[in-house]
Design a protein around this motif. Sequence first.
Motif, PDB file in Angstrom:
ATOM      1  N   CYS A  44       0.817  -1.219   0.000  1.00 42.80           N
ATOM      2  CA  CYS A  44       0.000   0.000   0.000  1.00 42.80           C
ATOM      3  C   CYS A  44       0.849   1.267   0.000  1.00 42.80           C
ATOM      4  O   CYS A  44       0.298   2.371  -0.075  1.00 42.80           O
ATOM      5  CB  CYS A  44      -0.941  -0.002   1.205  1.00 42.80           C
ATOM      6  N   CYS A  45       2.144   1.137   0.074  1.00 37.29           N
ATOM      7  CA  CYS A  45       3.030   2.301   0.165  1.00 37.29           C
ATOM      8  C   CYS A  45       3.245   2.922  -1.211  1.00 37.29           C
ATOM      9  O   CYS A  45       3.995   2.403  -2.030  1.00 37.29           O
ATOM     10  CB  CYS A  45       4.369   1.910   0.786  1.00 37.29           C
ATOM     11  N   ARG A  46       2.565   4.020  -1.434  1.00 39.37           N
ATOM     12  CA  ARG A  46       2.603   4.703  -2.716  1.00 39.37           C
ATOM     13  C   ARG A  46       3.130   6.113  -2.546  1.00 39.37           C
ATOM     14  O   ARG A  46       3.120   6.670  -1.455  1.00 39.37           O
ATOM     15  CB  ARG A  46       1.194   4.767  -3.338  1.00 39.37           C
ATOM     16  N   HIS A  47       3.507   6.692  -3.646  1.00 39.08           N
ATOM     17  CA  HIS A  47       3.957   8.077  -3.669  1.00 39.08           C
ATOM     18  C   HIS A  47       2.728   8.952  -3.488  1.00 39.08           C
ATOM     19  O   HIS A  47       1.838   8.955  -4.337  1.00 39.08           O
ATOM     20  CB  HIS A  47       4.650   8.343  -5.005  1.00 39.08           C
ATOM     21  N   ALA A  83       5.926   4.239  -6.376  1.00 46.18           N
ATOM     22  CA  ALA A  83       6.271   3.703  -5.058  1.00 46.18           C
ATOM     23  C   ALA A  83       6.777   4.835  -4.167  1.00 46.18           C
ATOM     24  O   ALA A  83       7.352   5.805  -4.642  1.00 46.18           O
ATOM     25  CB  ALA A  83       7.344   2.629  -5.193  1.00 46.18           C
ATOM     26  N   CYS A  84       6.559   4.707  -2.888  1.00 44.02           N
ATOM     27  CA  CYS A  84       7.028   5.730  -1.962  1.00 44.02           C
ATOM     28  C   CYS A  84       8.555   5.727  -1.952  1.00 44.02           C
ATOM     29  O   CYS A  84       9.174   4.682  -1.723  1.00 44.02           O
ATOM     30  CB  CYS A  84       6.497   5.471  -0.564  1.00 44.02           C
ATOM     31  N   PRO A  85       9.177   6.873  -2.165  1.00 45.66           N
ATOM     32  CA  PRO A  85      10.637   6.922  -2.189  1.00 45.66           C
ATOM     33  C   PRO A  85      11.265   6.671  -0.821  1.00 45.66           C
ATOM     34  O   PRO A  85      12.469   6.399  -0.732  1.00 45.66           O
ATOM     35  CB  PRO A  85      10.943   8.343  -2.684  1.00 45.66           C
ATOM     36  N   LEU A  86      10.468   6.718   0.228  1.00 43.45           N
ATOM     37  CA  LEU A  86      10.994   6.497   1.573  1.00 43.45           C
ATOM     38  C   LEU A  86      11.135   5.018   1.928  1.00 43.45           C
ATOM     39  O   LEU A  86      11.625   4.686   2.992  1.00 43.45           O
ATOM     40  CB  LEU A  86      10.128   7.214   2.603  1.00 43.45           C
ATOM     41  N   LEU A  87      10.701   4.152   1.022  1.00 36.70           N
ATOM     42  CA  LEU A  87      10.869   2.713   1.231  1.00 36.70           C
ATOM     43  C   LEU A  87      12.255   2.293   0.754  1.00 36.70           C
ATOM     44  O   LEU A  87      12.600   2.470  -0.406  1.00 36.70           O
ATOM     45  CB  LEU A  87       9.845   1.924   0.429  1.00 36.70           C
ATOM     46  N   HIS A 105      -3.743   3.151   7.141  1.00 36.12           N
ATOM     47  CA  HIS A 105      -4.039   2.269   6.019  1.00 36.12           C
ATOM     48  C   HIS A 105      -4.065   0.809   6.472  1.00 36.12           C
ATOM     49  O   HIS A 105      -3.201   0.366   7.205  1.00 36.12           O
ATOM     50  CB  HIS A 105      -3.030   2.433   4.878  1.00 36.12           C
ATOM     51  N   GLY A 106      -5.071   0.109   6.047  1.00 36.71           N
ATOM     52  CA  GLY A 106      -5.214  -1.300   6.403  1.00 36.71           C
ATOM     53  C   GLY A 106      -6.150  -1.522   7.567  1.00 36.71           C
ATOM     54  O   GLY A 106      -6.684  -2.615   7.749  1.00 36.71           O
ATOM     55  N   PRO A 123      -7.844  -6.009   2.631  1.00 36.17           N
ATOM     56  CA  PRO A 123      -8.464  -7.335   2.579  1.00 36.17           C
ATOM     57  C   PRO A 123      -7.598  -8.426   3.211  1.00 36.17           C
ATOM     58  O   PRO A 123      -8.099  -9.506   3.499  1.00 36.17           O
ATOM     59  CB  PRO A 123      -8.671  -7.581   1.085  1.00 36.17           C
ATOM     60  N   LYS A 124      -6.320  -8.136   3.450  1.00 35.72           N
ATOM     61  CA  LYS A 124      -5.457  -9.118   4.116  1.00 35.72           C
ATOM     62  C   LYS A 124      -5.650  -9.108   5.627  1.00 35.72           C
ATOM     63  O   LYS A 124      -5.233 -10.032   6.312  1.00 35.72           O
ATOM     64  CB  LYS A 124      -3.988  -8.833   3.795  1.00 35.72           C
TER      65      LYS A 124
END
Length: 178
Positions: A44-47, A83-87, A105-106, A123-124
């Motif tokens: 779920c980690c997005r920009h 993708a989040c650049p912090l990952l 989130h989640g 959903p997980k």
Amino acid sequence: MTEHVLDNLLKNYTDLITRVDEHIQRLARIHKDRLACKKGCDECCRHLSLFPVEAFALSRAFSRLDAPCRERVLDQAHQTNRACPLLVDHVCMIYEARPIICRTHGYPLYMEKEGRAMVDFCPKNFKGVKKLDRSDMLDLDRMNTLLTVVNSHFTACFEDVLPDRIPVDQALELYQSL
């Protein structure tokens, strides 16, 4: 701008974060066997784009990373906008300072859409849970209203007009530019 001044400007935001974290931690205790969210789970980690108050808090945390880590994040920020650049290697480099959307989130978010009550969560998570208590849900509209008010108070303290939203890649070095 001194650390003390920024601490005062961010106080409402940090108070809101504390309240959100308390709720999430309570849920994590109650539903620990039904949560898939954990270190390394980053689908779920997005920009994202953030309110200025969140962008400054994120930037402050980013400024405290060691130079090689900051350089790697900046390189990633220039390579993609998805993708989040912090990952880095599936780990958030500023996890303790992550924005509210990342904190929640989640987990169950209550919202109303076109007059209908809805609950959304990853959903997980919560496999086998037939019904969630209303107290397990964060009211998304209320949380967004609080965040908007906190952000308005924060931005009113600046002489320059700040944008409504700041993408993560542009937020990274805000703190260093103060």
